[in-house]
Write an enzyme that holds these catalytic residues in place. Structure first.
Site, PDB file in Angstrom:
ATOM      1  N   GLY A   1      -0.053 -15.103  -6.156  1.00 52.38           N
ATOM      2  CA  GLY A   1      -0.175 -13.812  -5.154  1.00 52.38           C
ATOM      3  C   GLY A   1      -1.454 -13.640  -4.399  1.00 52.38           C
ATOM      4  O   GLY A   1      -1.504 -12.456  -3.759  1.00 52.38           O
TER       5      GLY A   1
ATOM      6  N   LYS B   1     -13.098  -6.083  10.078  1.00 56.54           N
ATOM      7  CA  LYS B   1     -13.884  -4.662   9.274  1.00 56.54           C
ATOM      8  C   LYS B   1     -14.956  -4.770   9.452  1.00 56.54           C
ATOM      9  O   LYS B   1     -15.501  -3.725  10.075  1.00 56.54           O
ATOM     10  CB  LYS B   1     -13.427  -5.183   8.053  1.00 56.54           C
TER      11      LYS B   1
ATOM     12  N   GLY C   1     -10.789  -2.000   1.438  1.00 54.17           N
ATOM     13  CA  GLY C   1      -9.760  -1.659  -0.032  1.00 54.17           C
ATOM     14  C   GLY C   1     -10.230  -0.137  -0.333  1.00 54.17           C
ATOM     15  O   GLY C   1      -9.938   0.798   0.324  1.00 54.17           O
TER      16      GLY C   1
ATOM     17  N   GLU D   1      -2.221 -15.278   1.744  1.00 53.14           N
ATOM     18  CA  GLU D   1      -0.743 -14.631   2.156  1.00 53.14           C
ATOM     19  C   GLU D   1       0.163 -16.521   2.021  1.00 53.14           C
ATOM     20  O   GLU D   1      -1.276 -17.685   1.992  1.00 53.14           O
ATOM     21  CB  GLU D   1      -0.866 -14.208   3.384  1.00 53.14           C
TER      22      GLU D   1
ATOM     23  N   VAL E   1       0.613  -1.451  -0.066  1.00 54.58           N
ATOM     24  CA  VAL E   1       0.009  -0.095  -0.030  1.00 54.58           C
ATOM     25  C   VAL E   1       0.258   0.968  -0.151  1.00 54.58           C
ATOM     26  O   VAL E   1       0.861   1.974  -0.696  1.00 54.58           O
ATOM     27  CB  VAL E   1      -0.968   0.233   1.390  1.00 54.58           C
TER      28      VAL E   1
HETATM   29  N1  HSE Z   1      -6.394 -10.392   3.103  1.00 58.62           N
HETATM   30  C1  HSE Z   1      -6.880  -9.196   2.551  1.00 58.62           C
HETATM   31  C2  HSE Z   1      -8.332  -9.498   1.621  1.00 58.62           C
HETATM   32  C3  HSE Z   1      -6.302  -7.718   2.475  1.00 58.62           C
HETATM   33  O1  HSE Z   1      -7.840 -10.714   1.339  1.00 58.62           O
HETATM   34  O2  HSE Z   1      -9.414  -8.795   1.092  1.00 58.62           O
HETATM   35  C4  HSE Z   1      -7.411  -6.448   2.229  1.00 58.62           C
HETATM   36  O3  HSE Z   1      -7.680  -6.301   4.068  1.00 58.62           O
END
Ligand code: HSE
Length: 413
Positions: free
Chosen positions: A192, A210, A139, A195, A22
């Site tokens: 990718g 969230k 996001g 994680e 980011v």
């Molecule tokens: N790992 C999170 C997702 C990234 O897959 O949405 C954004 O918070």
């Protein structure tokens, strides 16, 4: 900008804490769209420092890279600190220091905001600066600002969101390609999208932070993420999706903040979502948040919930907002007083259930325990599947105790 009203065009210095996915996006956006951003902000915006422990030889950031946060905090010319390091510490300490030093702070860090949002907002108010966190949920999707600035008339009756791109990608692939969870997870990691340590995503912890943030803003008091019942997607199988095709539904990992029997709740869990729900069509890495207001009705926010530039775009929009406010603090209603929410036992939903055994022999016993249910054709595969009436979590557990439950998934309203 600072703590006084100014009319003159000025230089606004930004410091970025963290040059990862980011942070590098924020640096790129401020540089590439500079004249546009500066015009919108009303002042010239420039990145003065980037903080990271690593070196980046040959990178355009090289000349402004610092390893010591004191340089940023002690520089009176830094107006806005962008925190994009992730994790609670040292992000919390750094953001607090920035606000105390009279600098606005903008972050994409949901762990930080979920845990310390109310406190940092109060500190920003005290110091006549701003603490913004648009990118911490969804996001690049505008959701925080619409919630606090546009939907101000409505009582928020419910928020339902697909707020994790990784799990939505995995569930979409399982549904569309019939691949099992482990295979799709590995594919997502190779691409990718997931994680190497996928726990925070697949166990629902990311979505939990969230929905805690959105619930705190909707309820105007602190909803502790530790109080939110959280269930991930690891138990979902392709067989569950086979049944979904028969009933015109899908399975999505939802974060929901709503009311059950007049009591507020928040939950993260996989839900059966029917095709008349707008969230049904949200696929792959996309996120969407459906907000139900008492006057407005339904409104949905859809887009890219992760990724360098979409997330950075939301962070830079916060920077512009902070600059434009010229020392006035945005009034964001989120008190540190705790908002009690009920637990999973009290949340009432319908359930999709699969029970192992002979279907014909089980039907009467199932209706005896669960009351009237809607059976789903199971093609004689040694199990029976059905949708229950609305049951509280406690009622469901009691009814299910006598059976060999293979799978149970809540059904969204
Ligand atoms: N790992 C999170 C997702 C990234 O897959 O949405 C954004 O918070």
């Amino acid at each position: 900008m600072k703590n006084s009203k100014k009319e003159d065009i000025d230089m606004i210095n930004v410091a970025i804490l963290g040059y990862g996915t980011v942070g590098s996006g924020v640096f790129k956006i401020i540089n590439e769209n500079n004249s546009h951003i500066s015009r919108r902000a009303g002042d010239e915006v420039k990145v003065k420092y980037v903080l990271d422990l690593r070196d980046f030889p040959g990178d355009p950031v090289e000349d402004i890279l610092v390893h010591d946060v004191d340089i940023i905090m002690e520089d009176k010319d830094v107006d806005v600190v962008v925190e994009v390091m992730g994790g609670v510490e040292p992000a919390y300490t750094f953001v607090k220091r920035a606000l105390e030093a009279g600098k606005s702070a903008c972050t994409s860090n949901k762990e930080l905001v979920a845990k310390h949002g109310a406190e940092l907002l109060a500190l920003a108010q005290e110091k006549s600066v701003n603490f913004f966190f648009e990118a911490s949920v969804g996001g690049g999707i505008p959701i925080i600002r619409p919630l606090i600035e546009c939907l101000t008339v409505d009582h928020i009756e419910e928020i339902q969101g697909i707020m994790n791109g990784t799990t939505n990608y995995i569930l979409t692939k399982m549904e569309d390609e019939g691949a099992d969870f482990d295979t799709v997870l590995k594919d997502a990691q190779d691409k990718g999208y997931a994680e190497r340590n996928p726990e925070a995503d697949i166990e629902g912890y990311d979505a939990c932070r969230k929905i805690a943030i959105l619930a705190s803003l909707a309820y105007e008091k602190q909803v502790d993420f530790e109080d939110i019942y959280t269930e991930g997607i690891t138990k979902i199988t392709t067989k569950d999706f086979d049944y979904m095709k028969k009933i015109g539904a899908s399975i999505k990992l939802l974060g929901i903040a709503g009311k059950s029997d007049g009591k507020r709740y928040a939950i993260v869990a996989p839900f059966v979502v029917y095709d008349d729900n707008p969230l049904y069509n949200v696929k792959d890495v996309f996120n969407a948040i459906l907000v139900k207001g008492d006057m407005l009705g339904d409104v949905m926010f859809y887009g890219k919930g992760a990724g360098s530039l979409p997330t950075a775009s939301a962070v830079v929009s916060d920077v512009i907002d902070a600059v434009k406010r010229h020392g006035y603090t945005a009034k964001i209603h989120w008190s540190s007083e705790k908002r009690d929410i009920v637990g999973a036992d009290s949340i009432a939903t319908q359930y999709f259930v699969r029970i192992s055994g002979d279907a014909d022999a089980l039907k009467n016993k199932i209706e005896g325990s669960f009351g009237q249910v809607e059976f789903i054709e199971s093609e004689g595969n040694g199990e029976i599947a059905f949708i229950t009436k609305v049951l509280s979590g406690a009622e469901f557990d009691k009814a299910a105790a006598a059976f060999d439950v293979v799978s149970r998934i809540r059904v969204s309203k």
